[in-house]
Design a protein around this motif. Structure first.
Motif, mmCIF file in Angstrom:
data_model
loop_
_atom_site.group_PDB
_atom_site.id
_atom_site.type_symbol
_atom_site.label_atom_id
_atom_site.label_comp_id
_atom_site.label_asym_id
_atom_site.label_seq_id
_atom_site.Cartn_x
_atom_site.Cartn_y
_atom_site.Cartn_z
ATOM 1 N N PHE A 1 53.113 -36.258 146.659
ATOM 2 C CA PHE A 1 52.146 -36.702 145.649
ATOM 3 C C PHE A 1 52.419 -38.156 145.271
ATOM 4 C CE2 PHE A 1 50.727 -37.230 141.271
ATOM 5 C CZ PHE A 1 49.446 -36.700 141.323
ATOM 6 N N TYR B 1 45.385 -28.247 148.794
ATOM 7 C CA TYR B 1 44.285 -29.217 148.835
ATOM 8 C C TYR B 1 44.846 -30.609 148.548
ATOM 9 C CZ TYR B 1 40.033 -31.682 147.428
ATOM 10 O OH TYR B 1 39.019 -32.597 147.308
ATOM 11 N N TRP B 2 44.722 -31.505 149.532
ATOM 12 C CA TRP B 2 45.231 -32.871 149.397
ATOM 13 C C TRP B 2 44.104 -33.863 149.659
ATOM 14 C CZ3 TRP B 2 50.204 -34.087 147.896
ATOM 15 C CH2 TRP B 2 51.130 -33.035 147.919
ATOM 16 N N ARG C 1 39.230 -36.482 151.599
ATOM 17 C CA ARG C 1 39.972 -35.225 151.747
ATOM 18 C C ARG C 1 40.655 -35.178 153.107
ATOM 19 N NH1 ARG C 1 37.738 -28.958 151.551
ATOM 20 N NH2 ARG C 1 39.772 -27.992 151.803
ATOM 21 N N ALA D 1 46.922 -34.817 144.736
ATOM 22 C CA ALA D 1 46.761 -33.359 144.783
ATOM 23 C C ALA D 1 46.519 -32.886 143.365
ATOM 24 C CB ALA D 1 47.993 -32.687 145.383
ATOM 25 N N ASN D 2 45.956 -31.704 143.251
ATOM 26 C CA ASN D 2 45.783 -31.121 141.916
ATOM 27 C C ASN D 2 47.150 -30.739 141.353
ATOM 28 O OD1 ASN D 2 42.913 -31.199 141.879
ATOM 29 N ND2 ASN D 2 42.862 -29.433 143.233
ATOM 30 N N THR E 1 46.367 -31.235 157.533
ATOM 31 C CA THR E 1 47.741 -31.269 157.025
ATOM 32 C C THR E 1 48.644 -30.469 157.952
ATOM 33 O OG1 THR E 1 47.276 -29.379 155.596
ATOM 34 C CG2 THR E 1 47.000 -31.568 154.639
ATOM 35 N N THR F 1 49.442 -27.204 146.616
ATOM 36 C CA THR F 1 49.626 -27.736 147.973
ATOM 37 C C THR F 1 48.538 -27.289 148.945
ATOM 38 O OG1 THR F 1 51.103 -25.854 148.438
ATOM 39 C CG2 THR F 1 52.123 -27.930 147.738
#
Length: 361
Positions: A337, A253-254, A325, A62-63, A329, A251
């Motif tokens: 993470f 974008y995973w 991607r 994740a970012n 979710t 949270t």
């Protein structure tokens, strides 16, 4: 032994080779069928694996950013706890704002002083110009008196002393004009041109803006929806600009960083659907889509990339990072993470570009 008994024995013994031969034929046919089934099964498994490359060298990503203050000071308030979910713009902690409030007050007062000085300098220039205008009128009057007395003196209607007195008065008025002109030059220099006056105001205004920004930075807020993790910050701690305090994980974008062997990558393309199993949740499968494929192998970007120039070089199959991607979710399955995962790509389905989200750096 009689002929009848011999014939009977021959009749009972002759079918045995035929039965054994039939058994051998059936066994051969069964073996061939079994071998065919096994070959078909092996081919099906090989073909499935070829069309569905799979790897367990995959990790959930994740970012994330490191929360770093932009001003120094003492922590006066903590608004979140470790591993707490927060919304974008929510205050994480507060740095003592007292010093920065005083800086702002000082900058605002300085802006007032600079503005007022410009106004006062302009008023001084205008006043001196008005005095010069009056003085020029006074000189004209003195010149007329001096001229009249010279004429009267020549006719004997006025004394020479009176004419000299008016000449002196004219010289005095002219000297005053010179003084006023010098004062005007100095006042204009102090006032400056229009761009200089504007520059003074802008510099003072910039100081105000910087002071406001520094005061704003004393409230550290969440950059996006995410989770505060690894936080050991406490009230009373003194922080410095650029100091790494704790990581903040977004949270919304995973993705999975899946490293496939290079021999399985010939037909993998962005947009292809994928399935992801995360070790934390056992057999629960998440839908995914291939978002991008690295243009280099994982080893190529390591600290010490391989330099295969020696005579005892051994070829090693490389791995190519693929970004998958996650599309579904679920709050009931909280993602972590760095968690281990297993990724499978469905090459046969082909690219499904409508499912692929926007590329995220």
């Amino acid at each position: 032994m009689s002929e009848t008994e011999g014939a009977a024995d021959a009749a009972t013994s002759s079918p045995t080779p035929q039965i054994n031969r039939k058994k051998e034929i059936y066994l051969l046919i069964g073996s061939l069928l079994l071998a065919g089934v096994l070959l078909v099964g092996i081919y099906a498994i090989w073909n499935y694996d070829r069309e569905h490359p799979k790897t367990d060298d995959a990790f959930l990503q994740a970012n994330f950013v490191w929360i770093k203050p932009q001003v120094n000071g003492q922590i006066t308030d903590l608004s979140v706890s470790p591993n707490e979910a927060v919304k974008a713009g929510q205050v994480l902690f507060q740095i003592d704002p007292s010093k920065y409030q005083q800086h702002l007050i000082k900058a605002e007062k300085q802006l007032i002083l600079v503005t007022q000085k410009n106004v006062a300098d302009q008023a001084s220039v205008n006043a001196i110009r008005a005095q010069i205008t009056e003085q020029q009128s006074a000189i004209k009057t003195a010149e007329e008196y001096a001229k009249s007395y010279r004429k009267m003196e020549k006719k004997g209607a006025a004394s020479k002393l009176g004419a000299v007195s008016h000449e002196d008065a004219l010289a005095t008025e002219r000297a005053k004009l010179l003084e006023l002109q010098a004062d005007l030059a100095q006042a204009v220099a102090e006032l400056g041109a229009d761009d200089v006056q504007d520059a003074r105001i802008k510099v003072a205004q910039a100081e105000v803006d910087l002071a406001k920004l520094a005061l704003q930075w004393t409230r550290v807020v969440a950059p996006a929806d995410g989770v505060v993790t690894g936080m050991t910050l406490r009230v009373g701690d003194v922080v410095e600009p650029g100091q790494q305090l704790f990581p903040f994980i977004e949270t919304d974008y995973w993705w999975v960083q899946a490293n496939f062997v290079e021999t399985a990558m010939a037909h993998v393309r962005p947009g292809m659907p994928a399935k992801v199993k995360i070790d934390t949740f056992g057999d629960r499968k998440f839908k995914g889509v291939v978002e991008s494929i690295s243009t280099g192998t994982a080893a190529a970007f390591s600290l010490l990339p391989p330099q295969n120039t020696t005579g005892n070089w051994v070829k090693v199959t490389q791995r190519i990072p693929v970004r998958i991607r996650l599309l579904d979710t679920d709050a009931n399955f909280p993602l972590r993470f760095g968690a281990s995962a297993v990724a499978t790509i469905d090459i046969q389905a082909g690219p499904v570009t409508s499912q692929a989200g926007p590329a995220t750096p």
